[in-house]
Design a protein around this motif. Structure first.
Motif, PDB file in Angstrom:
ATOM      1  N   TYR A  39       0.796  -1.382   0.049  1.00 42.42           N
ATOM      2  CA  TYR A  39       0.050   0.001  -0.042  1.00 42.42           C
ATOM      3  C   TYR A  39       1.003   1.179  -0.179  1.00 42.42           C
ATOM      4  O   TYR A  39       0.586   2.259   0.416  1.00 42.42           O
ATOM      5  N   VAL A  41       1.651   4.140  -1.610  1.00 44.34           N
ATOM      6  CA  VAL A  41       0.861   5.088  -2.577  1.00 44.34           C
ATOM      7  C   VAL A  41       1.996   5.784  -3.678  1.00 44.34           C
ATOM      8  O   VAL A  41       1.619   6.044  -4.996  1.00 44.34           O
ATOM      9  N   LEU A  51      -0.786   3.803   2.611  1.00 47.96           N
ATOM     10  CA  LEU A  51      -1.927   3.907   3.496  1.00 47.96           C
ATOM     11  C   LEU A  51      -1.896   3.069   4.925  1.00 47.96           C
ATOM     12  O   LEU A  51      -1.020   2.212   5.211  1.00 47.96           O
ATOM     13  N   THR A  58     -11.590   5.623   5.608  1.00 47.38           N
ATOM     14  CA  THR A  58     -11.244   5.437   4.151  1.00 47.38           C
ATOM     15  C   THR A  58     -10.189   6.582   3.927  1.00 47.38           C
ATOM     16  O   THR A  58     -10.399   7.794   4.240  1.00 47.38           O
ATOM     17  N   ALA A  59      -9.080   6.231   3.181  1.00 53.33           N
ATOM     18  CA  ALA A  59      -8.050   7.011   2.749  1.00 53.33           C
ATOM     19  C   ALA A  59      -7.119   7.638   4.016  1.00 53.33           C
ATOM     20  O   ALA A  59      -6.451   8.507   3.738  1.00 53.33           O
ATOM     21  N   HIS A  60      -6.955   6.900   5.135  1.00 54.23           N
ATOM     22  CA  HIS A  60      -6.172   7.271   6.168  1.00 54.23           C
ATOM     23  C   HIS A  60      -4.919   7.019   5.693  1.00 54.23           C
ATOM     24  O   HIS A  60      -4.511   5.670   5.289  1.00 54.23           O
ATOM     25  N   VAL A  61      -3.940   7.975   5.470  1.00 51.85           N
ATOM     26  CA  VAL A  61      -2.613   7.603   4.967  1.00 51.85           C
ATOM     27  C   VAL A  61      -1.377   8.124   5.832  1.00 51.85           C
ATOM     28  O   VAL A  61      -1.948   9.002   6.864  1.00 51.85           O
ATOM     29  N   ILE A  94      -6.565  13.277  -1.771  1.00 51.36           N
ATOM     30  CA  ILE A  94      -7.976  12.753  -1.025  1.00 51.36           C
ATOM     31  C   ILE A  94      -9.098  13.833  -1.052  1.00 51.36           C
ATOM     32  O   ILE A  94     -10.067  13.567  -1.141  1.00 51.36           O
ATOM     33  N   TYR A  98     -12.341  12.002  -2.655  1.00 53.62           N
ATOM     34  CA  TYR A  98     -13.402  11.654  -1.562  1.00 53.62           C
ATOM     35  C   TYR A  98     -13.995  12.851  -0.843  1.00 53.62           C
ATOM     36  O   TYR A  98     -15.124  12.581   0.027  1.00 53.62           O
ATOM     37  N   THR A 152      -8.850   1.727  -2.205  1.00 51.85           N
ATOM     38  CA  THR A 152      -8.217   3.035  -1.861  1.00 51.85           C
ATOM     39  C   THR A 152      -7.012   3.263  -2.502  1.00 51.85           C
ATOM     40  O   THR A 152      -6.562   4.300  -3.022  1.00 51.85           O
ATOM     41  N   LYS A 155      -6.998   4.020  -6.170  1.00 52.74           N
ATOM     42  CA  LYS A 155      -7.594   5.692  -6.331  1.00 52.74           C
ATOM     43  C   LYS A 155      -6.427   6.604  -6.060  1.00 52.74           C
ATOM     44  O   LYS A 155      -6.243   7.503  -6.737  1.00 52.74           O
ATOM     45  N   LEU A 156      -5.951   6.436  -4.881  1.00 52.89           N
ATOM     46  CA  LEU A 156      -4.836   7.241  -4.376  1.00 52.89           C
ATOM     47  C   LEU A 156      -3.583   7.406  -5.158  1.00 52.89           C
ATOM     48  O   LEU A 156      -3.084   8.283  -5.766  1.00 52.89           O
TER      49      LEU A 156
END
Length: 171
Positions: A39, A41, A51, A58-61, A94, A98, A152, A155-156
């Motif tokens: 993960y 990104v 990630l 959702t999308a917590h990086v 993000i 989102y 996720t 997408k990111l």
């Protein structure tokens, strides 16, 4: 006072406190070639975006320097700049994907401050939406995540790479 309860993270906290890791998670994944599986990104010059595998939303990086240091004052100026630059890029991506209503951004330095991986500094970026807390975590010890980490990631990863190919405003 409002309290943010995150009981689903108890498993992560108890497991990481029991396990003595021979190698830091962040140091391990940056050596590996499988960014999608880990993960990751985006890889910058001095830091990378990854990630969180145990996300609050959702999308917590997290934005992590390559160099293994436990605190921000130990970062070089180049590392600190890259971390901040990648943080702004992650936030932009993000927002575009989102449309969150806000963000929590933080650095936990030391275990008592909440650091799960205390020996390798990292910045958390957690998107927030109005009403994103509900009864599920409190009553059922369950967090509702509307998409998989793999979705996720895709997408990111796509969005961040798109942003990085565009010239910056200063160019």
């Amino acid at each position: 006072m409002d309290i943010l309860w995150a009981p689903w993270r108890a498993k992560y906290i108890s497991e990481t406190s029991k396990v003595k890791q021979d190698e830091c998670l962040f140091c391990r994944v940056i050596k590996e070639e499988n960014d999608e599986q880990n993960y990751i990104v985006y890889r910058g010059k001095h830091a990378f975006i990854i990630l969180n595998a145990f996300p609050y939303n959702t999308a917590h990086v997290m934005v992590v320097p390559y160099r293994h240091v436990p605190s921000v004052e130990l970062l070089s100026n180049d590392e600190a700049l890259d971390i901040f630059t990648l943080s702004t890029i992650a936030i932009r991506a993000i927002r575009d994907i989102y449309a969150p209503d806000g963000f929590n951004i933080g650095v936990n330095i030391g275990r008592v401050a909440g650091a799960g991986i205390e020996s390798h500094i990292h910045v958390h970026i957690v998107p927030r939406w109005n009403g994103d807390s509900n009864f599920m975590p409190v009553i059922f010890n369950t967090k509702v995540m509307p998409e998989t980490l793999s979705d996720t990631f895709k997408k990111l990863n796509t969005k961040v790479n798109e942003i990085m190919k565009k010239p910056s405003r200063s160019e």
